[in-house]
Enzyme design. Sequence first.
Site, PDB file in Angstrom:
ATOM      1  N   ARG A  21       0.849  -1.197   0.000  1.00  0.00           N
ATOM      2  CA  ARG A  21       0.000   0.000   0.000  1.00  0.00           C
ATOM      3  C   ARG A  21       0.873   1.230   0.000  1.00  0.00           C
ATOM      4  O   ARG A  21       1.850   1.303   0.728  1.00  0.00           O
ATOM      5  CB  ARG A  21      -0.894   0.030   1.233  1.00  0.00           C
ATOM      6  CG  ARG A  21      -1.972  -0.990   1.113  1.00  0.00           C
ATOM      7  CD  ARG A  21      -3.053  -0.804   2.138  1.00  0.00           C
ATOM      8  NE  ARG A  21      -3.782  -2.059   2.199  1.00  0.00           N
ATOM      9  CZ  ARG A  21      -4.473  -2.473   3.235  1.00  0.00           C
ATOM     10  NH1 ARG A  21      -4.539  -1.724   4.309  1.00  0.00           N
ATOM     11  NH2 ARG A  21      -5.097  -3.622   3.202  1.00  0.00           N
ATOM     12  N   LYS A 125      -2.275  -6.428  -4.200  1.00  0.00           N
ATOM     13  CA  LYS A 125      -1.777  -7.642  -3.550  1.00  0.00           C
ATOM     14  C   LYS A 125      -1.958  -8.838  -4.465  1.00  0.00           C
ATOM     15  O   LYS A 125      -2.815  -8.848  -5.352  1.00  0.00           O
ATOM     16  CB  LYS A 125      -2.458  -7.876  -2.211  1.00  0.00           C
ATOM     17  CG  LYS A 125      -3.932  -8.169  -2.287  1.00  0.00           C
ATOM     18  CD  LYS A 125      -4.440  -8.493  -0.892  1.00  0.00           C
ATOM     19  CE  LYS A 125      -5.957  -8.637  -0.891  1.00  0.00           C
ATOM     20  NZ  LYS A 125      -6.463  -9.127   0.378  1.00  0.00           N
ATOM     21  N   ASP A 280     -14.178  -7.003   2.362  1.00  0.00           N
ATOM     22  CA  ASP A 280     -13.829  -8.155   3.198  1.00  0.00           C
ATOM     23  C   ASP A 280     -14.124  -7.924   4.673  1.00  0.00           C
ATOM     24  O   ASP A 280     -14.204  -8.881   5.445  1.00  0.00           O
ATOM     25  CB  ASP A 280     -12.367  -8.600   2.975  1.00  0.00           C
ATOM     26  CG  ASP A 280     -11.354  -7.510   3.224  1.00  0.00           C
ATOM     27  OD1 ASP A 280     -11.760  -6.364   3.521  1.00  0.00           O
ATOM     28  OD2 ASP A 280     -10.144  -7.793   3.100  1.00  0.00           O
ATOM     29  N   THR A 343      -1.427 -11.360  13.359  1.00  0.00           N
ATOM     30  CA  THR A 343      -2.345 -10.485  12.643  1.00  0.00           C
ATOM     31  C   THR A 343      -2.184 -10.654  11.138  1.00  0.00           C
ATOM     32  O   THR A 343      -1.071 -10.728  10.634  1.00  0.00           O
ATOM     33  CB  THR A 343      -2.036  -9.028  13.035  1.00  0.00           C
ATOM     34  OG1 THR A 343      -2.289  -8.898  14.434  1.00  0.00           O
ATOM     35  CG2 THR A 343      -2.894  -8.054  12.272  1.00  0.00           C
ATOM     36  N   GLU A 362     -10.790 -11.737  12.989  1.00  0.00           N
ATOM     37  CA  GLU A 362      -9.875 -10.763  13.568  1.00  0.00           C
ATOM     38  C   GLU A 362     -10.691  -9.649  14.220  1.00  0.00           C
ATOM     39  O   GLU A 362     -11.798  -9.336  13.782  1.00  0.00           O
ATOM     40  CB  GLU A 362      -8.989 -10.149  12.487  1.00  0.00           C
ATOM     41  CG  GLU A 362      -8.031 -11.122  11.863  1.00  0.00           C
ATOM     42  CD  GLU A 362      -6.950 -10.387  11.070  1.00  0.00           C
ATOM     43  OE1 GLU A 362      -5.898 -10.125  11.657  1.00  0.00           O
ATOM     44  OE2 GLU A 362      -7.190 -10.062   9.901  1.00  0.00           O
ATOM     45  N   GLU A 363     -10.076  -9.021  15.208  1.00  0.00           N
ATOM     46  CA  GLU A 363     -10.753  -7.929  15.903  1.00  0.00           C
ATOM     47  C   GLU A 363     -11.008  -6.731  14.994  1.00  0.00           C
ATOM     48  O   GLU A 363     -11.813  -5.882  15.297  1.00  0.00           O
ATOM     49  CB  GLU A 363      -9.945  -7.490  17.130  1.00  0.00           C
ATOM     50  CG  GLU A 363      -8.455  -7.217  16.884  1.00  0.00           C
ATOM     51  CD  GLU A 363      -8.166  -6.007  16.038  1.00  0.00           C
ATOM     52  OE1 GLU A 363      -8.871  -4.998  16.215  1.00  0.00           O
ATOM     53  OE2 GLU A 363      -7.239  -6.067  15.201  1.00  0.00           O
ATOM     54  N   SER A 364     -10.284  -6.686  13.869  1.00  0.00           N
ATOM     55  CA  SER A 364     -10.383  -5.554  12.962  1.00  0.00           C
ATOM     56  C   SER A 364     -11.529  -5.731  11.967  1.00  0.00           C
ATOM     57  O   SER A 364     -11.409  -5.359  10.810  1.00  0.00           O
ATOM     58  CB  SER A 364      -9.063  -5.397  12.219  1.00  0.00           C
ATOM     59  OG  SER A 364      -8.683  -6.647  11.640  1.00  0.00           O
ATOM     60  N   LYS A 375     -11.210 -12.912   4.365  1.00  0.00           N
ATOM     61  CA  LYS A 375     -12.372 -12.565   5.167  1.00  0.00           C
ATOM     62  C   LYS A 375     -13.454 -12.050   4.230  1.00  0.00           C
ATOM     63  O   LYS A 375     -13.162 -11.646   3.107  1.00  0.00           O
ATOM     64  CB  LYS A 375     -12.008 -11.545   6.236  1.00  0.00           C
ATOM     65  CG  LYS A 375     -11.339 -10.299   5.724  1.00  0.00           C
ATOM     66  CD  LYS A 375     -10.697  -9.552   6.892  1.00  0.00           C
ATOM     67  CE  LYS A 375     -10.001  -8.302   6.410  1.00  0.00           C
ATOM     68  NZ  LYS A 375      -8.612  -8.246   6.881  1.00  0.00           N
ATOM     69  N   ARG A 495      -0.959   0.355  17.761  1.00  0.00           N
ATOM     70  CA  ARG A 495      -2.243  -0.215  18.165  1.00  0.00           C
ATOM     71  C   ARG A 495      -2.098  -0.797  19.567  1.00  0.00           C
ATOM     72  O   ARG A 495      -1.161  -1.561  19.830  1.00  0.00           O
ATOM     73  CB  ARG A 495      -2.682  -1.318  17.217  1.00  0.00           C
ATOM     74  CG  ARG A 495      -2.783  -0.897  15.765  1.00  0.00           C
ATOM     75  CD  ARG A 495      -3.739  -1.814  15.011  1.00  0.00           C
ATOM     76  NE  ARG A 495      -3.644  -1.668  13.578  1.00  0.00           N
ATOM     77  CZ  ARG A 495      -4.158  -0.655  12.867  1.00  0.00           C
ATOM     78  NH1 ARG A 495      -4.769   0.336  13.471  1.00  0.00           N
ATOM     79  NH2 ARG A 495      -4.028  -0.634  11.558  1.00  0.00           N
TER      80      ARG A 495
END
Length: 542
Positions: A21, A125, A280, A343, A362-364, A375, A495
């Site tokens: 990115r 990606k 996602d 992660t 995932e928590e995100s 996802k 984070r």
Amino acid sequence: MIQIVPTTALDGQKPGTSGLRKKTPVFMQNPYLQNYVQAIFDGIGGVQGKALVVGGDGRFFNDTAIGVILRMAAANGASRCIVGQGGLLSTPAASNLIRLRGADGGLILSASHNPGGPDADFGLKFNGANGGPASEAVSDAIHASTQTLTEYRIWDAPAPDISALGEVYLGAMVVEVVDPVTDYAQAMAQLFDFDALRALFKTGFRLRFDAMHAVTGPYAREILENRLGAAPGSVVNATPLPDFGGRHPDPNPIWAHELMDAMHGTDAPDFGAASDGDGDRNMIVGRGCYVSPSDSLAVLADLAHLAPGYAGGLKGVARSMPTSCAVDRVAEAKGIACYETPTGWKFFGNLLDAGRATLCGEESAGTGSDHVREKDGLWAVLLWLNILAAAGKSVAQLMADHWARYGRNYYSRHDYEEVDAEAAQSLIADLRAALPTLAGQSTGALTIARADEFGYDDPVDGSHSNAQGLRIFFKDGARLVFRLSGTGTAGATLRVYLERLETDPDKLHLDPQEALAEVITAAEAIAGITARTGRAKPDVIT
Ligand code: G1P
Ligand code: ZN
């Protein structure tokens, strides 16, 4: 005709948790994109005779970049590129298409939930033949290629029109333009009880799905409104825009605050959801009831068997290390395996491929299953809807039931964005050095039981990943995690993940920030965030 263009190595940055990115102008500066695409092709051992899926989230530069990729794929000998019409493919739909068509991989253009536009973010990606993000080994090989690159190959003719369905040739390569939604919708119809969902909407069940002007708009319209009968207009901000309407297409209570307002207002619908730039991620919110992603994973793990695609039960579950331990409690009760990974979705790939895990999260705001290798935002929404239809309960009732049975893992993530990179790195380095001395220390009401740095041994391929986050465990079951983001494009993002388990039935409905107050205080005491970053408070709290 193949044009061979001399070039030089790219800057040394290794692709992060989800490919590369950068700011859009960086990608637009010829030959940056060309170099990276050539490095991908070289890193995966060439694309001679291979079939690739190509598509993106529709952000600014998506279409131009796809033109370059197609011309380079043709010049590098690919046999076929399967492209979403207009250049659109959500990340899970691309993953599905790679698997369905037996393609050798795919190039997905997205910077996920980051803003889009000429001065915003862009990303690219590579996903492998299993439909999932490149493994560490493949990422390393691509990175190595960026360093040794001396030329790139591009077909010396204009890119084909990808606005109409059908097949055209670019040199000897077939460019097959497909509808981005059809195959994905078909896959969802196989997993979920569409009849039960149609019946649910017939009863007057009201939904608001916020596509955030990103890629899921067309998918959600087709599936939720056209096929399942949600009222027209249930999908809002449904038209993908190159700049996502100038906002962050990030489905959390901050960036999707319009949805939060609607779900907490008078006349709130029964169910609210949102997805991110590339489709996602997901956010789930009931009437007056936000569901944290970690809790969502736990509820889905508990009740997925209510949907036909999971009626046989789950083989196991997996969560990224910073994700709350709520799902662990469900796995324990069910007697199934629960894996803790670093992660990034790529770490779930082996577990899914090996049939060790069915559900991952995932928590995100990422949840998914073995139906693809990414996802999947809309999948999570449909699974929730299927569960609600089968259970005949509201989101708030389901959450209350869940916490009463398993306890509540209060959870929050505090992000400090665009922090000075050196300051962030030295914070982590100093904390890492202090880890062995922390056990036994008290901060306020909490006492540290142990502290370590998370590393992961992949149980399938035996690979090891170290330095995946600093963890501090407290004696009462609270946990703190510190790590630096791998997806930012400017400075560093620190984070801080905060968690505390509550089993007292009288304390299951507190405000998470209040329930976590002591853990928040401990984070500051242990890491000295304010002094080191100059930030008095986090930029984003989720
Ligand atoms: C973030 C999330 C991570 C997710 C990744 C890609 O990565 O934290 O869970 O897999 O985006 O969507 P980070 O910026 O933390 O490295
Ligand atoms: Zn995303």
